[in-house]
Every structure is written in C-alpha cells, then in structure tokens.
Enzyme design. Structure first.
Site, PDB file in Angstrom:
ATOM      1  N   LEU A 255      -4.524  32.874  23.565  1.00  0.00           N
ATOM      2  CA  LEU A 255      -4.686  33.845  23.925  1.00  0.00           C
ATOM      3  C   LEU A 255      -6.351  35.132  23.491  1.00  0.00           C
ATOM      4  O   LEU A 255      -6.686  34.006  22.445  1.00  0.00           O
ATOM      5  CB  LEU A 255      -3.993  35.125  22.867  1.00  0.00           C
TER       6      LEU A 255
ATOM      7  N   HIS B 195      -6.563  41.438  14.670  1.00  0.00           N
ATOM      8  CA  HIS B 195      -6.054  41.908  13.682  1.00  0.00           C
ATOM      9  C   HIS B 195      -6.405  42.620  12.197  1.00  0.00           C
ATOM     10  O   HIS B 195      -7.914  42.375  11.801  1.00  0.00           O
ATOM     11  CB  HIS B 195      -5.718  40.480  12.478  1.00  0.00           C
TER      12      HIS B 195
ATOM     13  N   CYS C 280      -7.415  32.285   9.618  1.00  0.00           N
ATOM     14  CA  CYS C 280      -6.613  32.294  10.380  1.00  0.00           C
ATOM     15  C   CYS C 280      -6.312  30.266  10.798  1.00  0.00           C
ATOM     16  O   CYS C 280      -5.171  30.075  11.133  1.00  0.00           O
ATOM     17  CB  CYS C 280      -6.975  32.658  11.792  1.00  0.00           C
TER      18      CYS C 280
HETATM   19  C1  CIR Z   1      -4.278  35.141  18.768  1.00  0.00           C
HETATM   20  O1  CIR Z   1      -4.685  36.072  19.448  1.00  0.00           O
HETATM   21  O2  CIR Z   1      -2.956  35.495  17.944  1.00  0.00           O
HETATM   22  C2  CIR Z   1      -4.939  34.006  18.884  1.00  0.00           C
HETATM   23  N1  CIR Z   1      -6.421  33.865  19.547  1.00  0.00           N
HETATM   24  C3  CIR Z   1      -5.879  34.490  17.140  1.00  0.00           C
HETATM   25  C4  CIR Z   1      -4.899  35.159  15.890  1.00  0.00           C
HETATM   26  C5  CIR Z   1      -5.813  34.678  15.020  1.00  0.00           C
HETATM   27  N2  CIR Z   1      -5.485  34.840  13.775  1.00  0.00           N
HETATM   28  C6  CIR Z   1      -5.705  35.552  12.837  1.00  0.00           C
HETATM   29  O3  CIR Z   1      -6.829  36.450  12.380  1.00  0.00           O
HETATM   30  N3  CIR Z   1      -4.664  35.703  11.453  1.00  0.00           N
END
Ligand code: CIR
Length: 264
Positions: A22, A167, A254
């Site tokens: 994503l 986030h 993340c």
């Molecule tokens: C998403 O959109 O969920 C992933 N592409 C990125 C997630 C990043 N996670 C975070 O900041 N804890």
C-alpha cells in the site's frame, strides 16, 4: 523503563510481493534487493544494543507484512494484538500472535468487529500511551484498547493524526523518557504539552519517524539537519537507508516490534 529499554525485537523479512504494498502516492516501486540491504542494516543496529532480534520469514500473501509494528502493542504487562484498518493487512495480526504467545503469558486481542487500530498510531511514553485516530485507527479501536488494558494501571490518551498523514507516529517518535521528536504540524495540535519537544527541520518531516532503542536512536538517512539537532542534544544516532520503505509510507518504527518478554 517501559518506553525504550528492550531486550527483544521481532522483524519480518520483506516479501517479493512488497511491489504490491500500500502507498498513499505512487513514487515508483521499491527495489527489493536494496530494501533487503537496508533491512539487514536495521537489524544489525538493533543487535548492536545487545538485544535479541527474532527474524520471521517473509509472507508473500501479505505485501505489507514487513511493517510488523502495526500488528501488536507490546507492553511490560502483556500484549494486545491489533486489528489493522487496512483490509489487506487485517490477517497479519493473527499471523504475528503465535510468535508473541511464545514469549508472553498475557495476550489479549482487539476483537472488533467495528474496532480498528494499528500499532503505528500508538506512542508509548513513560507516563502514558498516546493513540492517534487516523484513517486506520477509529474511535471504536481506541475505546477497545482502553478496555483491553484494564487492570494494568495505564493512562491511554486519544489524540489525532494530522489529515493526510498515515499514522500518528509517521510524524513523531520518542527520544527518551520525556522528549519527543515531532513535526511542527503535529506538535501544533498541542498533543505534546508537558513534554520536551524537538522539531524536525523544515522540509525534513519524513525524519520524524525514528526509534529510540536502548542507547541508540535509529533514524532514516538523508536528513542531515535533523540528525545534527539530535546529535547536538546528546543522542547517539545511527542513520539507516529508508528510501525503499519510504515509497510505501514506512519508516523506522514500522519495521519492528520492540519489547521485553513477560512469561508466567
Ligand atoms: C501501509 O500502508 O500499511 C504500509 N504500506 C506502511 C505501514 C507503515 N507502518 C507504520 O508506520 N507503523
């Protein structure tokens, strides 16, 4: 010290399906090989602090599964398994649970069906847990988290993620027991009143997502002015390439779950 001293971390290797991960804005596909090299460098720095890092296998059926932070909230008292608000990521939480159940006797779940919450929206400080409502974390998710930590004597405070920001922690991170690194736009909301706040340099908002892990601050490379501010404030900084994860809105926090296990 609950907020940045940890004996363990869990990471998951990026899958080749990461190309389908994503992203808010398409800035091109990530280069898997380069991402793997950055990921290895990240794990090496976690280990440099003496921590045990558990590396999980890639999961091809979950393109975003390298971003393990969103699947669980690990606290000294126990673990809460999250309920990601991105439909393609919902199943990642159940995949993470057995790994944490081996290390913790107390594992609780966000059950839903209308509650959604991702770890990227949760900032744990020494005195409280801040949860940012976002496109991924809704009011029911925050309310259920508050019910699930019942009995652990924790203060949970609901705050807001700025519009257009994935986030809450995309825009902030904890540097020590009382210091937060934040973008100016997030700090302007007043959510860090009572904390010492260091701002990211103008134009370096993408440097806000760092992690304090034991004695080190891990930050994405390429943000020299913010790095110099952190160095001048006395932090020991390690810069890690993040160009490929950044294409998928991912950063330092993340990529790991950080915790000290609590078995019975
Ligand atoms: C998403 O959109 O969920 C992933 N592409 C990125 C997630 C990043 N996670 C975070 O900041 N804890």
């Amino acid at each position: 010290m609950r907020s940045y001293r940890f004996t363990h971390a869990i990471t998951r290797k990026p899958a080749s399906s990461i190309l389908h991960g994503l992203r808010a804005v398409d800035t091109g596909n990530p280069d898997l090989g380069l991402m793997e090299r950055h990921h290895s460098a990240y794990i090496a720095v976690l280990r440099e602090t003496g921590a045990t890092v558990i590396e999980l296998d890639p999961m091809e059926n979950y393109p975003d599964s390298v971003f393990v932070e969103d699947t669980a909230l690990c606290l000294p008292e126990g673990v809460i398994i999250m309920r990601p608000g991105a439909p393609s990521r919902l199943g990642e939480a159940a995949e993470m649970a057995p790994h944490l159940q081996k290390l913790y006797s107390e594992v609780r779940w966000i059950e839903g069906p209308d509650s959604f919450i991702e770890g990227g929206d949760i900032l744990v400080t020494e005195r409280e847990i801040l949860v940012g409502r976002s496109a991924r974390t809704n009011a029911n998710g925050v309310a259920e988290l508050i019910r699930k930590v019942d009995g652990w004597n924790l203060a949970v405070r609901e705050v807001h993620t700025p519009p257009g920001v994935l986030h809450f922690k995309t825009d902030c991170s904890l540097l020590d027991g009382e210091t937060i690194l934040s973008t100016k736009r997030l700090d302007a909301s007043g959510c860090f009143n009572g904390y010492r706040v260091i701002h990211t340099a103008e134009g370096e908002e993408a440097a806000a997502n760092t992690i304090r892990f034991n004695d080190l601050v891990l930050m994405p490379s390429g943000f020299a002015r913010t790095r110099d501010t952190l160095l001048a404030a006395g932090f020991e900084v390690r810069e890690i390439g993040n160009s490929e994860c950044a294409k998928l809105d991912g950063g330092m926090s993340c990529l790991s779950l950080r915790f000290t296990p609590k078995a019975a």
